[in-house]
Each structure stands twice: as structure tokens, then as C-alpha cells.
Design a protein around this motif. Structure first.
Motif: not given
Ligand code: DHB
Ligand code: SAH
Ligand code: MG
Length: 226
Positions: A137, A140, A164, A167
């Protein structure tokens, strides 16, 4: 789709199934006061992580992306007294907030926060013993690299959860200029070919918007037939 209904449903789930939790409420408040982004897992998702850990009797958990330690607390609480969550966080300010939140929640003895970019910390975890559960987490764009590391640090039967991966559907666009969406998209393409991971993904709605998580179990390495 009326997203206010998603939020109302999340509130209903929390009211009915999630007992009052002053330690988690305090962590959210401390994060807000410190100016951390409100991108922790939702209460219902945190409980899901907790349940996953209990379902598999996890003793050693590796989390990548600590923020203020909300998900870390959910995971640590699922472990026996001698259990351990190692959690990797690049931002020293986030890690400091997390340390306080985790200690205040009574989980300090079970949590080892390692500060620095995860890709720097991960090699140091080799040889410390396999992890039963992984929660990926952090940034990404590096999801595929983190999954590769998880496979190296896993045993047969370990569980890998990746947050995530949807998205808002951005992962569908092969030409997306969003590095986060590209990272999640590459995860699907690589995990689909990865014979050591038996996986699926679940889309989610609610207070954190439209997103989703992937979950997989690590399989035996196959001996190539000749
Ligand atoms: C983002 C990162 C996360 O781990 C998440 O759960 C939601 C959003 C982000 O970087 O936007
Ligand atoms: N798991 C947390 C939320 C994590 S948010 C929870 O649900 O409560 C993502 C976190 O990953 C942020 O704190 C961010 O600073 C951290 N991060 C971003 N890039 C990173 C990297 N390369 N290595 C380690 N952590 C990173
Ligand atoms: Mg997340």
C-alpha cells in the motif's frame, strides 16, 4: 451512481459491525492534526485486513506503506503476543506519527517501522524468516516490484494483498500517463502470468471512492517438466 449512498452504506456497516474504536479514532485525528493525507484504508477495509490475518493465523506480517499506522494497528491486533508487523515507510514524518499512534493503541511491541524507500529496506529482510501476510500500500508505480519482493519473502501459502489496484477504472487505459494506474495495470498483466500467485481482485466503493484490492496466495514453485 449516487456515491452518497456508498458513504451511507459504509457508515451503516461501521455502526452495525465495527465496535467503537477510540484508538483508531485517535489515530485518524492525530494524522489530520499532523497534516497527513486521509488515504488510510477505511474502517471496514481495516477490519477486513484484520480478519485476513486472523483467518490464516498470521504471525509475521509485512506492510509496505505505513502512513499514520491505521492499517498497521488493524494488522498488529490480529497477531499473537509474539507476532510482528514490519512496516516500511519512506517519509520520516509519517513514520513518527505512526510510531505514536501505534504505541498509543498498545501495539508498539508488535510493530517494527523501517524508515526509507521500501526498495532500500526490502533486501535487508531476506533471511529474517518468511512473512505470512503482505499488505502492499505504498507508491503504486512500484506495485509490480513489491509483489516480486513479496514472492521472495513468502512461504507457500502466504497471502499477498495489494491496495488501490482499480483507481476509478484508470488501470484500463494502456496509454495512461498516470504512473500509479500504470503500476497497478502492470501488476494485473504480470500477476496473470505469474504461476506462483493464485489471485483475484475485488472492486470497492464507499468512503474512499471507487477502487479495489487484489488478494493472492503463494503457490509452490513448479518444477519444469522435461
Ligand atoms: C492514494 C494512496 C493510497 O494508498 C490510497 O489508499 C488511496 C490513495 C494516493 O496516493 O492517492
Ligand atoms: N497503509 C496505510 C496507508 C498508506 S498511504 C493505511 O492504510 O493506513 C501510502 C504511504 O506510502 C505513504 O505514507 C507514503 O509516504 C508511503 N510511500 C510512498 N512511497 C514509498 C516508498 N517508495 N517506500 C515506502 N513508503 C512509501
Ligand atoms: Mg491504499
Amino acid at each position: 451512481m449516487d456515491s452518497t449512498l456508498w458513504d451511507e452504506m459504509d457508515a451503516f456497516i461501521a455502526e452495525t459491525l465495527l465496535p467503537a474504536d477510540p484508538a483508531l479514532d485517535a489515530a485518524i485525528e492525530a494524522n489530520r492534526a499532523a497534516g497527513l493525507p486521509a488515504i488510510d484504508v477505511s474502517p471496514a477495509q481495516g477490519k477486513l485486513l484484520h480478519l485476513f490475518a486472523r483467518m490464516i493465523g498470521a504471525r509475521r506480517v509485512l506492510e509496505i506503506g505505513t502512513l499514520g499506522g491505521y492499517s498497521t494497528i488493524c494488522l498488529a491486533r490480529a497477531l499473537p503476543g509474539d507476532g510482528l508487523v514490519v512496516t516500511l515507510e519512506a517519509d520520516a514524518d509519517h513514520a513518527a506519527v505512526a510510531r505514536k499512534n501505534i504505541d498509543a493503541a498498545g501495539q508498539g511491541a508488535k510493530v517494527d517501522i523501517r524508515v526509507g524507500p521500501a526498495l532500500h529496506s526490502l533486501p535487508g529482510l531476506e533471511g529474517e524468516g518468511a512473512f505470512d501476510l503482505f499488505f502492499i500500500d505504498a507508491d503504486k508505480a512500484n506495485i509490480p516490484a513489491y509483489v516480486d519482493w513479496a514472492l521472495r519473502l513468502a512461504r507457500v501459502g502466504s497471502v499477498i494483498v495489494v491496495d488501490n489496484v482499480v483507481r476509478k477504472g484508470d488501470v484500463l487505459d494502456p496509454a495512461s500517463e498516470n504512473a500509479d494506474a500504470q503500476g497497478a495495470r502492470r501488476f494485473f498483466l504480470e500477476a496473470g502470468r505469474q504461476v506462483r500467485l493464485c489471485a483475484t481482485a475485488i472492486q470497492t466503493v464507499g468512503v474512499k471512492g471507487w477502487d479495489g484490492f487484489a488478494i493472492g496466495i503463494v503457490e509452490k514453485p513448479v518444477t519444469p517438466r522435461r
